[in-house]
Write an enzyme that holds these catalytic residues in place. Structure first.
Site, PDB file in Angstrom:
ATOM      1  N   ASP A  52      28.862   6.240  16.298  1.00 57.70           N
ATOM      2  CA  ASP A  52      28.696   4.791  16.355  1.00 57.70           C
ATOM      3  C   ASP A  52      27.318   4.453  16.898  1.00 57.70           C
ATOM      4  O   ASP A  52      26.944   4.872  17.999  1.00 57.70           O
ATOM      5  CB  ASP A  52      29.763   4.168  17.258  1.00 57.70           C
ATOM      6  N   TYR A  57      19.949  -0.642  19.356  1.00 52.93           N
ATOM      7  CA  TYR A  57      19.846   0.468  20.306  1.00 52.93           C
ATOM      8  C   TYR A  57      18.496   1.165  20.143  1.00 52.93           C
ATOM      9  O   TYR A  57      18.326   2.038  19.297  1.00 52.93           O
ATOM     10  CB  TYR A  57      20.965   1.491  20.098  1.00 52.93           C
ATOM     11  N   GLY A 296      29.397   7.953  25.148  1.00 53.23           N
ATOM     12  CA  GLY A 296      28.000   8.317  24.985  1.00 53.23           C
ATOM     13  C   GLY A 296      27.666   9.645  25.636  1.00 53.23           C
ATOM     14  O   GLY A 296      28.344  10.095  26.565  1.00 53.23           O
ATOM     15  N   ARG A 298      23.900  12.022  26.471  1.00 56.34           N
ATOM     16  CA  ARG A 298      22.443  12.089  26.335  1.00 56.34           C
ATOM     17  C   ARG A 298      21.943  13.516  26.198  1.00 56.34           C
ATOM     18  O   ARG A 298      20.761  13.754  25.993  1.00 56.34           O
ATOM     19  CB  ARG A 298      21.789  11.400  27.539  1.00 56.34           C
ATOM     20  N   GLN A 302      26.848  17.068  28.128  1.00 55.10           N
ATOM     21  CA  GLN A 302      27.680  15.876  28.203  1.00 55.10           C
ATOM     22  C   GLN A 302      28.518  15.732  26.928  1.00 55.10           C
ATOM     23  O   GLN A 302      29.708  15.400  26.987  1.00 55.10           O
ATOM     24  CB  GLN A 302      26.820  14.635  28.403  1.00 55.10           C
TER      25      GLN A 302
END
Length: 333
Positions: A52, A57, A296, A298, A302
């Site tokens: 998404d 962004y 999310g 980065r 993660q």
């Protein structure tokens, strides 16, 4: 990984969906190109098939990263979810001023909520180019545009669907009356809305309506921009441009209260050989009406941890325990 049908649409999404806001850098204090690409590719390697993103962004940067990361992937095996209706690049301002901000280079920008017919069509073409694809699986209005009739907006979206440029239409941040108007023009596959352990407002009206009408719900910020990972402590220093510093839930007293609450969940997470964040993500996708959680990442680590939250299993008794602990969490204004 679990895969779920988005409402009554033709699109199936991974229950844990990669949220690409943070990798765009904007409002997150920057982004590292190499880490962002690896984060997306690692997610896909763990079974995450849905990404998404949105033009706003990073003012196109997030979409460009997604397009680059998916070049080595079978396009039909992934779902690209992007948005429209947040314009920072208008020569003549239209719509409703949403905010004044700065881009990733520190240049001032004005962002407008605008979803007029020609703008929607133009934005779709720009997104297709940045994403390096010829169709978008789910095309969503980012925020309501109070200056343009909803019918005008979604008649434009319907034209894009008829042309094969998008497969399904979605909305974000819509209330029930707005959903009804959009749904009258063409079938709406989903509503993307904020939802987390500390942001449950959608449970009052939006969830019941979407369940009744078989409209999917994409929950964004299930970790409340990181606070529900348990890794952010009072006094945490945010990078310049990171808007979390001014958020209500990041007030020092609330950070303390949230960490105390998460501490009570930690023993349960440990019995699952999971992190607290994974427990929180699993709780989110178990909630009534929630189709997928947008999480999310980065960097690759993660992304890996987020994806593996799908492996955590919670019994009804364990869900009840979490909900009971949650009832005792009260945040200050």
């Amino acid at each position: 990984m679990e895969y779920r049908q988005l409402g009554q649409s033709s699109v199936n999404v991974s229950a844990i969906t990669f949220g690409a806001w943070a990798i765009g850098g904007w409002m997150w204090g920057g982004s590292e190109h190499k880490d962002a690409i690896k984060a997306i590719q690692t997610s896909i390697g763990e079974g995450v098939t849905s990404i998404d993103t949105a033009p706003i962004y990073g003012q196109g940067y997030s979409e460009e990263l997604v397009g680059e990361a998916l070049q080595e992937v079978n396009r039909d095996k992934v779902q690209i979810l992007t948005k429209f209706g947040m314009r920072w690049d208008l020569v003549t301002p239209h719509g409703e001023l949403a905010m004044k901000s700065k881009d990733n280079n520190g240049n001032p920008i004005e962002v407008y909520k605008y979803a007029g017919r020609d703008s929607v069509i133009r934005e779709c073409e720009d997104s297709l180019r940045r994403l390096r694809t010829d169709y978008i699986d789910l095309y969503q209005i980012h925020w309501p545009d109070n200056t343009t009739p909803i019918e005008e907006t979604f008649e434009a979206v319907l034209r894009l669907q008829e042309q094969g440029k998008i497969l399904e239409a979605g909305v974000c941040n819509y209330n029930v009356p707005q959903l009804k108007r959009a749904h009258a023009v063409l079938p709406i596959a989903s509503n993307q809305v904020p939802y987390s352990m500390v942001e449950k407002n959608i449970e009052h009206e939006i969830v019941p309506y979407c369940v009744r009408e078989n409209i999917g719900i994409l929950a964004y910020s299930p970790l409340q921009r990181g606070i529900l990972t348990g890794k952010i402590r009072p006094g945490h220093h945010f990078a310049e441009g990171d808007t979390r510093a001014t958020s209500r839930v990041y007030k020092p007293e609330n950070v303390s209260r949230i960490n105390d609450f998460l501490g009570r969940l930690k023993p349960l997470a440990e019995t699952k050989n999971a992190t607290v964040a994974q427990l929180v993500i699993r709780w989110t996708i178990e909630r009534p009406g929630i189709t997928a959680a947008l999480v999310g990442a980065r960097n690759a680590d993660q992304a890996l941890q987020n994806a593996r939250a799908s492996q955590v299993k919670l019994s009804s008794e364990e869900m009840d325990f979490i909900n009971k602990q949650l009832q005792g969490l009260a945040l200050v204004s």
